[in-house]
Design an enzyme around this catalytic site. Structure first.
Site, PDB file in Angstrom:
ATOM      1  N   GLU A  79       7.192   8.039  25.682  1.00  0.00           N
ATOM      2  CA  GLU A  79       7.591   9.446  25.615  1.00  0.00           C
ATOM      3  C   GLU A  79       6.404  10.404  25.566  1.00  0.00           C
ATOM      4  O   GLU A  79       6.581  11.612  25.774  1.00  0.00           O
ATOM      5  CB  GLU A  79       8.484   9.660  24.395  1.00  0.00           C
ATOM      6  CG  GLU A  79       9.875   9.039  24.559  1.00  0.00           C
ATOM      7  CD  GLU A  79      10.754   9.240  23.342  1.00  0.00           C
ATOM      8  OE1 GLU A  79      10.222   9.496  22.252  1.00  0.00           O
ATOM      9  OE2 GLU A  79      11.988   9.137  23.495  1.00  0.00           O
ATOM     10  N   GLU A 110       8.053 -13.764  18.994  1.00  0.00           N
ATOM     11  CA  GLU A 110       7.344 -13.157  17.876  1.00  0.00           C
ATOM     12  C   GLU A 110       6.596 -14.187  17.023  1.00  0.00           C
ATOM     13  O   GLU A 110       5.790 -13.826  16.174  1.00  0.00           O
ATOM     14  CB  GLU A 110       8.305 -12.376  16.988  1.00  0.00           C
ATOM     15  CG  GLU A 110       9.266 -13.217  16.184  1.00  0.00           C
ATOM     16  CD  GLU A 110      10.091 -12.366  15.228  1.00  0.00           C
ATOM     17  OE1 GLU A 110      10.015 -12.618  14.020  1.00  0.00           O
ATOM     18  OE2 GLU A 110      10.797 -11.448  15.696  1.00  0.00           O
TER      19      GLU A 110
END
Length: 268
Positions: A79, A110
């Site tokens: 963004e 992960e």
């Protein structure tokens, strides 16, 4: 360490609640999150200052995380270019499992303690950059390994976690530990923890962008004009900042292609 993020919810028998009760109770829990973030503003300040200094000198900021935490990092990074008109490589979000993991969980991604550093090296990361690990639990191996290798290579490290005294925070030179308590659905850190991380990321990147001069007054003068709404917003900013009537403001924006440049042109 005590994993508060894994503690039992303060609410029981959720399936017996009415829709209204579920929503009200979630909202009640959500209201506690801004207060928890407020408590760690001094920690956010320290990280924001060092990131600003590094980026003013030409460095970049990298977010690394897995699951919800990784997605939030990618979201915040993605963004910044449209909002502040910065290059896409100024703030980079990296998620365990790669871009596929943004939409679909990648099993055990992960748990690889070495992969984050491999991912970071693809960007030729160096001492001028900053790595911020995002992990609600504070125990994600992917993040721990990435921060550890960054430290070994004299790269500034920070983190955003939701438990105190975590391994991730122990690796970070500038840890942010925002403890929001048990989740409404036990262990569902996409809820309060994710909200807290999003708030901190908003604060961190926005503060850095302001410090880098990407906001003028209180306006996004460098935003990318990628749709009609943003173009119209740009015209209004020019009108408000310069007193130029709408047709002339639109003409200026069309000519210069940038709110900042259009405003600067009227000052000459």
């Amino acid at each position: 360490m005590e994993r508060i993020t894994e503690k039992d919810s303060n609410y029981s028998n959720l399936e017996t609640m009415s829709v209204k009760e579920i929503l009200e109770n979630i909202n009640r829990e959500d209201k506690t999150v801004p207060n928890a973030v407020e408590q760690v503003i001094p920690q956010i300040e320290k990280l924001a200052e060092i990131v600003s200094d590094k980026m003013k000198a030409g460095g970049r900021m990298f977010y690394i995380g897995a699951g919800t935490s990784g997605r939030l990092g990618v979201l915040d990074a993605s963004e910044c270019p449209p909002t502040f008109g910065v290059p896409f490589d100024w703030i980079v979000g990296i998620i365990a499992g790669g871009d596929t993991a943004i939409r679909k969980a990648v099993e055990f991604a992960e748990d690889d303690i070495n992969q984050a550093w491999i991912d970071l090296k693809e960007y030729d990361i160096d001492e001028g950059d900053v790595v911020v690990g995002i992990a609600a639990s504070g125990t994600t191996p992917y993040v721990i390994g990435g921060l550890r290798k960054a430290n070994e290579n004299n790269i500034i490290t920070g983190c955003i976690v939701c438990n105190s005294g975590s391994p991730v925070a122990a690796e970070a030179k500038y840890p942010i530990e925002v403890v929001v308590g048990p989740e409404f659905v036990t262990g569902s850190t996409r809820m309060k923890s994710g909200t807290a991380q999003k708030l901190v990321l908003n604060m961190l990147s926005t503060c850095v962008m302001i410090r880098l001069g990407r906001v003028q007054g209180n306006k996004m003068v460098d935003m990318q004009l990628t749709n009609k709404k943003l173009y119209e917003r740009g015209v209004k900013i020019i009108m408000n900042e310069t007193g130029t009537p709408e047709p002339a403001a639109a003409e200026l924006l069309q000519k210069h292609g940038s709110v900042r440049k259009a405003i600067e042109a009227t000052a000459k």
